[in-house]
Design an enzyme around this catalytic site. Structure first.
Site, PDB file in Angstrom:
ATOM      1  N   ARG A 119      -4.753  -5.288   9.175  1.00 36.71           N
ATOM      2  CA  ARG A 119      -3.651  -4.499   8.606  1.00 36.71           C
ATOM      3  C   ARG A 119      -3.687  -3.097   9.207  1.00 36.71           C
ATOM      4  O   ARG A 119      -4.563  -2.306   8.891  1.00 36.71           O
ATOM      5  CB  ARG A 119      -3.761  -4.409   7.078  1.00 36.71           C
ATOM      6  CG  ARG A 119      -2.762  -3.419   6.451  1.00 36.71           C
ATOM      7  CD  ARG A 119      -2.767  -3.504   4.930  1.00 36.71           C
ATOM      8  NE  ARG A 119      -4.054  -3.168   4.356  1.00 36.71           N
ATOM      9  CZ  ARG A 119      -4.397  -1.941   3.921  1.00 36.71           C
ATOM     10  NH1 ARG A 119      -3.547  -0.931   4.026  1.00 36.71           N
ATOM     11  NH2 ARG A 119      -5.595  -1.733   3.398  1.00 36.71           N
TER      12      ARG A 119
ATOM     13  N   HIS B  58      -2.872  11.112  15.799  1.00 30.27           N
ATOM     14  CA  HIS B  58      -3.441  10.329  14.702  1.00 30.27           C
ATOM     15  C   HIS B  58      -2.323   9.508  14.087  1.00 30.27           C
ATOM     16  O   HIS B  58      -1.264  10.040  13.740  1.00 30.27           O
ATOM     17  CB  HIS B  58      -4.054  11.248  13.645  1.00 30.27           C
ATOM     18  CG  HIS B  58      -4.461  10.526  12.392  1.00 30.27           C
ATOM     19  ND1 HIS B  58      -5.553   9.693  12.345  1.00 30.27           N
ATOM     20  CD2 HIS B  58      -3.903  10.509  11.151  1.00 30.27           C
ATOM     21  CE1 HIS B  58      -5.655   9.190  11.122  1.00 30.27           C
ATOM     22  NE2 HIS B  58      -4.675   9.662  10.381  1.00 30.27           N
TER      23      HIS B  58
ATOM     24  N   CYS C  84      -2.453   0.196   8.948  1.00 30.98           N
ATOM     25  CA  CYS C  84      -1.802   1.039   7.937  1.00 30.98           C
ATOM     26  C   CYS C  84      -1.453   2.376   8.602  1.00 30.98           C
ATOM     27  O   CYS C  84      -2.341   3.187   8.880  1.00 30.98           O
ATOM     28  CB  CYS C  84      -2.739   1.241   6.760  1.00 30.98           C
ATOM     29  SG  CYS C  84      -2.028   2.168   5.403  1.00 30.98           S
TER      30      CYS C  84
ATOM     31  N   ASP D  24      -7.979  -6.650   5.996  1.00 25.33           N
ATOM     32  CA  ASP D  24      -7.486  -7.348   4.809  1.00 25.33           C
ATOM     33  C   ASP D  24      -6.020  -7.749   4.967  1.00 25.33           C
ATOM     34  O   ASP D  24      -5.280  -7.845   3.998  1.00 25.33           O
ATOM     35  CB  ASP D  24      -7.649  -6.471   3.561  1.00 25.33           C
ATOM     36  CG  ASP D  24      -6.922  -5.127   3.681  1.00 25.33           C
ATOM     37  OD1 ASP D  24      -6.215  -4.896   4.691  1.00 25.33           O
ATOM     38  OD2 ASP D  24      -7.050  -4.303   2.760  1.00 25.33           O
TER      39      ASP D  24
ATOM     40  N   CYS E 229       0.809  -1.221   0.000  1.00 29.46           N
ATOM     41  CA  CYS E 229       0.000   0.000   0.000  1.00 29.46           C
ATOM     42  C   CYS E 229       0.845   1.275   0.000  1.00 29.46           C
ATOM     43  O   CYS E 229       0.335   2.368  -0.248  1.00 29.46           O
ATOM     44  CB  CYS E 229      -0.949   0.012   1.188  1.00 29.46           C
ATOM     45  SG  CYS E 229      -0.114   0.174   2.789  1.00 29.46           S
TER      46      CYS E 229
ATOM     47  N   HIS F 120      -5.000   4.024  10.017  1.00 29.58           N
ATOM     48  CA  HIS F 120      -6.250   3.269  10.072  1.00 29.58           C
ATOM     49  C   HIS F 120      -5.944   1.774  10.107  1.00 29.58           C
ATOM     50  O   HIS F 120      -4.856   1.343   9.721  1.00 29.58           O
ATOM     51  CB  HIS F 120      -7.137   3.586   8.868  1.00 29.58           C
ATOM     52  CG  HIS F 120      -7.618   4.999   8.841  1.00 29.58           C
ATOM     53  ND1 HIS F 120      -6.856   6.037   8.329  1.00 29.58           N
ATOM     54  CD2 HIS F 120      -8.766   5.565   9.292  1.00 29.58           C
ATOM     55  CE1 HIS F 120      -7.534   7.178   8.453  1.00 29.58           C
ATOM     56  NE2 HIS F 120      -8.686   6.917   9.034  1.00 29.58           N
TER      57      HIS F 120
END
Length: 322
Positions: free
Chosen positions: A291, A276, A293, A283, A239, A279
């Protein structure tokens, strides 16, 4: 209070509009044993949610907090309470209107009454609000626990809670009147680090520091240094951002429903600094199929050989368990 009283758990009762929104802020504080949603201040025994909502029982929605006064003071609870409400609204709170949603501090003893009155005067004098502070201070009476459906609603019904909270106007009001002082972070962090951690931003994929990192070590919060992820759980998801199957400990991060950008996602933030991070998606590989990310800009990488000298030696165990 004498020493014996301070060693025992005590109760604090606050009404601040919809009790769904009054649980999570206190739930996260050290020294809090329990936060219960319920009804108090009315004249009918054993009220139901419907009776309270339409105003026939005279009760308000409230939370009753069991806390350890040695670990968290009543004054600190009051400080947090004021930062959750509109103390100038006489007919409700945000999108919820009516007597059931008035803001009230219910004191359980003379010490709490004195502290509540003092904090109300201080809030009025600080000039943060242009209108009078009308939050009532009343003696605590019988507290009725609300239906089980309402207990820990923000945990059990995260999506509906996020929708309600977003539409209520509460967060925009609090952000306007209780802005965080981030001047020190603006000076210490790079523009991208600040954008990601403080403004919920996202860095470009494949153009960030750790997306293809192959070294052994741990990732800590760029703001606070709290440990978050280990290279032991990092994998190449394709990704363009560093991806992990899990955090070092689930308690090191917190997750919530994110409805921004016309999407429904699960946001990941650091527990202590509230940065922050990114997310989490369903998957990924591994038994849980997750995952995480994460933005590189939210992280600082500490190589395995440097962990001891930087104070993270106890986490070297992570690499012996591989």
């Amino acid at each position: 209070m004498n020493d014996l009283e301070r060693r025992e758990v005590q109760l604090a009762t606050f009404a601040g509009g919809c009790f769904w929104c009054m649980v999570s802020p206190f739930d996260e504080m050290e020294g809090i044993h329990q936060v219960v949603s319920g009804y108090t201040g009315g004249h009918e025994p054993n009220p139901t949610y419907k009776q309270v909502k339409v105003g026939t029982s005279g009760h308000v929605e409230a939370v009753q907090i069991t806390y350890d006064p040695v670990k968290v003071s009543y004054t600190k609870l009051l400080d947090l309470y004021w930062q959750q409400i509109d103390p100038t609204d006489a007919v409700g709170q945000f999108s919820d209107r009516g007597t059931a949603y008035q803001s009230v501090i219910f004191y359980h003893n003379e010490h709490q009454k004195s502290e509540a009155e003092k904090s109300k005067v201080q809030l009025a004098e600080c000039g943060r609000f242009q209108k009078p502070i009308i939050t009532a201070i009343r003696k605590a009476g019988t507290f009725y626990k609300a239906e089980e459906y309402h207990q820990d609603f923000y945990k059990k019904n995260a999506f509906r809670y996020a929708l309600y909270r977003q539409g209520s106007g509460r967060d925009s009001f609090l952000k306007e009147h209780w802005p965080k002082d981030k001047s020190e972070l603006k000076e210490r962090l790079s523009a991208m680090q600040y954008f990601v951690t403080q403004e919920n931003g996202t860095e470009p994929p494949f153009e960030n520091q750790y997306w293809d990192n192959k070294q052994e070590g741990i990732y800590v919060d760029i703001v606070s240094g709290e440990p978050l992820f280990s290279s032991s759980n990092q994998f190449d998801s394709g990704c363009g951002w560093p991806s992990f199957t899990k955090p070092i400990l689930s308690g090191y991060v917190k997750e919530s429903v994110d409805l921004s950008h016309r999407m429904t996602r699960t946001e990941v933030r650091s527990k202590e600094a509230d940065s922050h991070l990114g997310h989490v998606f369903e998957d990924g590989p591994g038994p849980k199929g997750l995952r995480y990310c994460i933005n590189s800009a939210a992280l600082r990488f500490i190589r395995k050989e440097n962990m001891e000298e930087e104070g993270y030696g106890d986490l070297l165990l992570l690499f012996h368990l591989k």
